[in-house]
Enzyme design. Structure first.
Site, PDB file in Angstrom:
ATOM      1  N   TYR A 140       0.824  -1.224   0.000  1.00 42.44           N
ATOM      2  CA  TYR A 140       0.000   0.000   0.000  1.00 42.44           C
ATOM      3  C   TYR A 140       0.855   1.270   0.000  1.00 42.44           C
ATOM      4  O   TYR A 140       0.596   2.227   0.734  1.00 42.44           O
ATOM      5  CB  TYR A 140      -0.946   0.020   1.209  1.00 42.44           C
ATOM      6  CG  TYR A 140      -1.789  -1.221   1.358  1.00 42.44           C
ATOM      7  CD1 TYR A 140      -2.750  -1.562   0.402  1.00 42.44           C
ATOM      8  CD2 TYR A 140      -1.611  -2.082   2.436  1.00 42.44           C
ATOM      9  CE1 TYR A 140      -3.516  -2.702   0.526  1.00 42.44           C
ATOM     10  CE2 TYR A 140      -2.366  -3.227   2.575  1.00 42.44           C
ATOM     11  CZ  TYR A 140      -3.321  -3.541   1.613  1.00 42.44           C
ATOM     12  OH  TYR A 140      -4.079  -4.685   1.743  1.00 42.44           O
ATOM     13  N   LYS A 182      18.570  -8.416  23.774  1.00 40.72           N
ATOM     14  CA  LYS A 182      17.418  -7.563  24.113  1.00 40.72           C
ATOM     15  C   LYS A 182      16.226  -8.473  24.374  1.00 40.72           C
ATOM     16  O   LYS A 182      15.122  -8.268  23.892  1.00 40.72           O
ATOM     17  CB  LYS A 182      17.131  -6.557  22.991  1.00 40.72           C
ATOM     18  CG  LYS A 182      16.144  -5.459  23.376  1.00 40.72           C
ATOM     19  CD  LYS A 182      16.586  -4.621  24.556  1.00 40.72           C
ATOM     20  CE  LYS A 182      15.528  -3.569  24.893  1.00 40.72           C
ATOM     21  NZ  LYS A 182      15.853  -2.848  26.150  1.00 40.72           N
ATOM     22  N   ASP A 215      20.928  -1.893  25.465  1.00 37.49           N
ATOM     23  CA  ASP A 215      20.943  -0.506  25.902  1.00 37.49           C
ATOM     24  C   ASP A 215      21.884  -0.328  27.089  1.00 37.49           C
ATOM     25  O   ASP A 215      22.674   0.625  27.146  1.00 37.49           O
ATOM     26  CB  ASP A 215      19.537  -0.010  26.227  1.00 37.49           C
ATOM     27  CG  ASP A 215      18.690  -1.027  26.967  1.00 37.49           C
ATOM     28  OD1 ASP A 215      19.159  -2.155  27.194  1.00 37.49           O
ATOM     29  OD2 ASP A 215      17.541  -0.688  27.331  1.00 37.49           O
ATOM     30  N   ASP A 239      26.872  -4.246  14.531  1.00 40.45           N
ATOM     31  CA  ASP A 239      27.164  -3.113  13.659  1.00 40.45           C
ATOM     32  C   ASP A 239      27.205  -1.814  14.470  1.00 40.45           C
ATOM     33  O   ASP A 239      28.138  -1.015  14.367  1.00 40.45           O
ATOM     34  CB  ASP A 239      26.088  -3.040  12.574  1.00 40.45           C
ATOM     35  CG  ASP A 239      26.478  -2.130  11.418  1.00 40.45           C
ATOM     36  OD1 ASP A 239      27.591  -1.571  11.435  1.00 40.45           O
ATOM     37  OD2 ASP A 239      25.654  -1.961  10.504  1.00 40.45           O
ATOM     38  N   ASP A 243      30.836   0.512  15.852  1.00 39.59           N
ATOM     39  CA  ASP A 243      31.056   1.926  15.555  1.00 39.59           C
ATOM     40  C   ASP A 243      31.190   2.735  16.839  1.00 39.59           C
ATOM     41  O   ASP A 243      32.021   3.646  16.944  1.00 39.59           O
ATOM     42  CB  ASP A 243      29.911   2.474  14.712  1.00 39.59           C
ATOM     43  CG  ASP A 243      30.067   2.140  13.236  1.00 39.59           C
ATOM     44  OD1 ASP A 243      30.927   1.308  12.901  1.00 39.59           O
ATOM     45  OD2 ASP A 243      29.332   2.708  12.414  1.00 39.59           O
TER      46      ASP A 243
END
Length: 347
Positions: A140, A182, A215, A239, A243
């Protein structure tokens, strides 16, 4: 040995030649050499032909012992075209299921966080499945009910093999393995990840496993980077964390990576983490250390261990001596850093 060279886009075309000069100098110290086979694949080719590499690109690369990549990505071309047209097919076709990213403080490179000068981490990222899946779609388009569905794919086989690799890394180092998860919010894939990683780690009692929510892990990495040894993570989490860890070490410009097929059935790929950086491309100020370090990882993988050690020692001495590019607070150009590393190797 034949090495496929793909400078790619942006600063990749600047740091790759700089790194090759250093790699050649390291090999020459031990009366060795490799054959560099250059391929002008990337966004320029895409603009001419509609493909980031030729249709037979994978077959061409399979005839090499390793692949040395600069970067991919160019403004005006969607990342879905550049990344999925070159790097990801190589990772998957050649079963490069380990993305290995060492993060280590370098003398003379200041960290932006307290304790960052003590960081010494090996991050093992699952590289073939997880959140970076092709399964899903959009429907859609352009309407109020438009939807996007992205399916994460985790397999026991995929988790086991990357966990085994991470456990082996931890066993050779300080014996501490941290698993990024998580599982309190992602109720299917992450508990599955936790279970399989724990099963694999249980077979090596000298390695202590600690599972930390992503986190909280990101926060602890900033607050106390020296506490971590080896981190194993899914494709997306790895990933992001790599960084972040590279920035803690001073700059992602110095961060290397290896896309490994540990069984050596296919060629592995080595690349700096920094990306194509179009904002500084063409100015001659890109940091070549990430590419040089990736080259050292490639030499070690190919069995040139002494040359790899010499190359690593050389770029570490250069940063300690204050020869640094602008991202590290210095004024040196790409070629000046490369020349300084070569001088160390030929002294």
């Amino acid at each position: 040995m034949r090495i496929a060279v793909i400078p790619g886009d942006g600063i990749g075309q600047e740091v790759v030649p700089a790194a090759i000069a250093c790699i050649d100098a390291a090999l020459a110290r031990h009366d060795s050499r490799v054959d560099w086979v250059h391929h002008d694949w990337g966004s320029d080719l895409y603009q001419r032909t509609g493909g980031m590499m030729p249709a037979d690109g994978i077959e061409v690369l399979s005839r090499h012992d390793a692949i040395f990549l600069g970067a991919v990505g160019m403004p005006g071309i969607p990342d879905t075209e550049t990344l999925w047209g070159l790097l990801i097919p190589i990772r998957r076709e050649f079963r490069q299921y380990v993305n290995l990213r060492p993060v280590r403080a370098l003398a003379g490179v200041p960290s932006p966080v307290a304790g960052g000068d003590g960081i010494d981490i090996v991050l093992v990222r699952e590289n073939n499945e997880g959140e970076y899946s092709e399964v899903g779609g959009r429907t859609y388009r352009g309407r109020a009910e438009e939807e996007a569905i992205q399916v994460n794919v985790f397999t026991r086989h995929g988790i086991e093999r990357v966990a085994r690799y991470a456990v082996a890394q931890a066993r050779r180092r300080r014996g501490l393995l941290t698993s990024a998860t998580k599982s309190n919010g992602i109720i299917h894939s992450m508990p599955f990840w936790d279970e399989v990683v724990a099963e694999v780690a249980a077979g090596t009692p000298e390695v202590r496993l600690e599972s930390i929510l992503i986190d909280a892990l990101a926060a602890r990495l900033v607050l106390d980077p020296g506490r971590f040894d080896v981190i194993v993570a899914s494709n997306l989490f790895g990933d992001i964390l790599s960084d972040l860890a590279g920035a803690i070490a001073g700059s992602i410009g110095v961060a290397p990576s290896a896309n490994l097929n540990p069984e050596r059935e296919y060629p592995s790929l080595f690349e700096p983490v920094h990306g194509s950086a179009p904002d500084i491309a063409g100015r001659g100020i890109a940091n070549p250390v990430g590419a040089i370090w990736s080259g050292a990882m490639m030499l070690e993988h190919l069995g040139h261990v002494e040359a790899a050690d010499d190359l690593t020692a050389a770029f570490r001495r250069v940063t300690a001596d204050g020869v640094r590019t602008a991202d590290l607070g210095g004024t040196a150009t790409t070629s000046e850093v490369s020349a300084a590393v070569v001088a160390q190797l030929t002294a």
